[in-house]
Design an enzyme around this catalytic site. Sequence first.
Site, PDB file in Angstrom:
ATOM      1  N   GLY A 258      72.957  58.776  14.819  1.00 37.41           N
ATOM      2  CA  GLY A 258      72.499  59.213  16.136  1.00 37.41           C
ATOM      3  C   GLY A 258      71.688  58.206  16.940  1.00 37.41           C
ATOM      4  O   GLY A 258      71.699  58.240  18.164  1.00 37.41           O
TER       5      GLY A 258
ATOM      6  N   ASP B 189      63.664  67.399  15.410  1.00 31.13           N
ATOM      7  CA  ASP B 189      63.949  68.822  15.597  1.00 31.13           C
ATOM      8  C   ASP B 189      63.042  69.609  14.644  1.00 31.13           C
ATOM      9  O   ASP B 189      61.854  69.776  14.926  1.00 31.13           O
ATOM     10  CB  ASP B 189      65.444  69.010  15.304  1.00 31.13           C
ATOM     11  CG  ASP B 189      65.979  70.382  15.649  1.00 31.13           C
ATOM     12  OD1 ASP B 189      65.366  71.065  16.475  1.00 31.13           O
ATOM     13  OD2 ASP B 189      67.023  70.769  15.096  1.00 31.13           O
TER      14      ASP B 189
ATOM     15  N   ASP C 204      75.570  63.596  18.681  1.00 31.87           N
ATOM     16  CA  ASP C 204      76.913  64.159  18.569  1.00 31.87           C
ATOM     17  C   ASP C 204      76.908  65.663  18.355  1.00 31.87           C
ATOM     18  O   ASP C 204      75.911  66.266  17.978  1.00 31.87           O
ATOM     19  CB  ASP C 204      77.623  63.558  17.354  1.00 31.87           C
ATOM     20  CG  ASP C 204      77.072  64.116  16.039  1.00 31.87           C
ATOM     21  OD1 ASP C 204      75.844  64.052  15.847  1.00 31.87           O
ATOM     22  OD2 ASP C 204      77.859  64.645  15.231  1.00 31.87           O
TER      23      ASP C 204
ATOM     24  N   ARG D  67      79.185  61.134  21.321  1.00 32.72           N
ATOM     25  CA  ARG D  67      78.199  60.067  21.139  1.00 32.72           C
ATOM     26  C   ARG D  67      78.297  59.010  22.236  1.00 32.72           C
ATOM     27  O   ARG D  67      77.342  58.320  22.543  1.00 32.72           O
ATOM     28  CB  ARG D  67      78.391  59.370  19.788  1.00 32.72           C
ATOM     29  CG  ARG D  67      78.096  60.220  18.566  1.00 32.72           C
ATOM     30  CD  ARG D  67      78.012  59.318  17.320  1.00 32.72           C
ATOM     31  NE  ARG D  67      78.136  60.068  16.072  1.00 32.72           N
ATOM     32  CZ  ARG D  67      77.133  60.664  15.441  1.00 32.72           C
ATOM     33  NH1 ARG D  67      75.923  60.609  15.956  1.00 32.72           N
ATOM     34  NH2 ARG D  67      77.327  61.300  14.304  1.00 32.72           N
TER      35      ARG D  67
HETATM   36  P1  XMP Z   1      65.517  67.688  11.847  1.00 33.65           P
HETATM   37  O1  XMP Z   1      65.716  69.167  11.971  1.00 33.65           O
HETATM   38  O2  XMP Z   1      65.581  67.225  10.421  1.00 33.65           O
HETATM   39  O3  XMP Z   1      66.790  67.134  12.574  1.00 33.65           O
HETATM   40  O4  XMP Z   1      64.289  67.224  12.581  1.00 33.65           O
HETATM   41  C1  XMP Z   1      66.963  65.842  12.897  1.00 33.65           C
HETATM   42  C2  XMP Z   1      68.433  65.557  13.031  1.00 33.65           C
HETATM   43  O5  XMP Z   1      69.160  66.715  13.429  1.00 33.65           O
HETATM   44  C3  XMP Z   1      70.130  66.406  14.366  1.00 33.65           C
HETATM   45  N1  XMP Z   1      69.901  67.221  15.575  1.00 33.65           N
HETATM   46  C4  XMP Z   1      70.642  67.184  16.672  1.00 33.65           C
HETATM   47  N2  XMP Z   1      71.728  66.449  16.972  1.00 33.65           N
HETATM   48  N3  XMP Z   1      71.807  67.474  19.094  1.00 33.65           N
HETATM   49  C5  XMP Z   1      72.301  66.594  18.189  1.00 33.65           C
HETATM   50  O6  XMP Z   1      73.261  65.939  18.497  1.00 33.65           O
HETATM   51  C6  XMP Z   1      70.723  68.238  18.865  1.00 33.65           C
HETATM   52  O7  XMP Z   1      70.308  69.017  19.735  1.00 33.65           O
HETATM   53  C7  XMP Z   1      70.108  68.090  17.579  1.00 33.65           C
HETATM   54  N4  XMP Z   1      69.043  68.662  16.998  1.00 33.65           N
HETATM   55  C8  XMP Z   1      68.947  68.107  15.783  1.00 33.65           C
HETATM   56  C9  XMP Z   1      70.003  64.952  14.648  1.00 33.65           C
HETATM   57  O8  XMP Z   1      71.020  64.276  13.962  1.00 33.65           O
HETATM   58  C10 XMP Z   1      68.674  64.537  14.098  1.00 33.65           C
HETATM   59  O9  XMP Z   1      68.703  63.253  13.542  1.00 33.65           O
HETATM   60 MG    MG Z   2      70.345  61.899  13.530  1.00 31.85          MG
END
Ligand code: XMP
Ligand code: MG
Length: 179
Positions: free
Chosen positions: A43, A102, A158, A164
Amino acid sequence: MMEDIQSVLLDQQQLENIVKELGERITRDYQNKDLLVVGVLKGSFMFIADLMRAIKAPCRVDFMAVSSYNNGSKSSGVVRIIKDLDKPIEGLDVLLVEDILDSGMTLSYLVENLKARRPASVRICTLLDKPERRKMPIQPDYTGAQVPDEFVVGYGLDFAEKYRNLPYVGILKPSVYGG
Ligand code: XMP
Ligand code: MG
């Protein structure tokens, strides 16, 4: 592709401004450090390419690939290292660069994992922050922008490996991921 995007959150100009400002802050903070920028794949690839050009201090780059989302928008809660760093990081000032923070599960795991390798410091730079969804007590040191609790794609981010390549960050229509 455009018809899958509900609205644009950050356009190219806004992304450019964000990256420039982050680059200036990082340049100031790491003037006399031994900076290793660690990109979390996939990402962060576009963000890191732009951010590196905005950092005017000596630095190196390495990448890790982790998996926490299985081909969809829901977190499995499991963080798996798919690709580790090429070299030891002992004594280095590590800046972990993520696309989006997130729940915080991915970064909490990575920070602990990296700290065990005895770097001089570990900080977090995230392009996007979704603070509403946080489950772990983790605060980014550098944040590009806070975003609402929507699924966002583009500029490296993505959904099921698509979108992407969009040059902006947009909100994905919930109908696309069955929401
Ligand atoms: P956490 O929950 O571990 O998540 O903080 C981090 C990873 O989750 C993916 N992520 C997203 N990817 N749109 C995306 O494309 C989103 O809204 C989203 N929310 C979480 C992302 O890969 C990140 O590294
Ligand atoms: Mg990621």
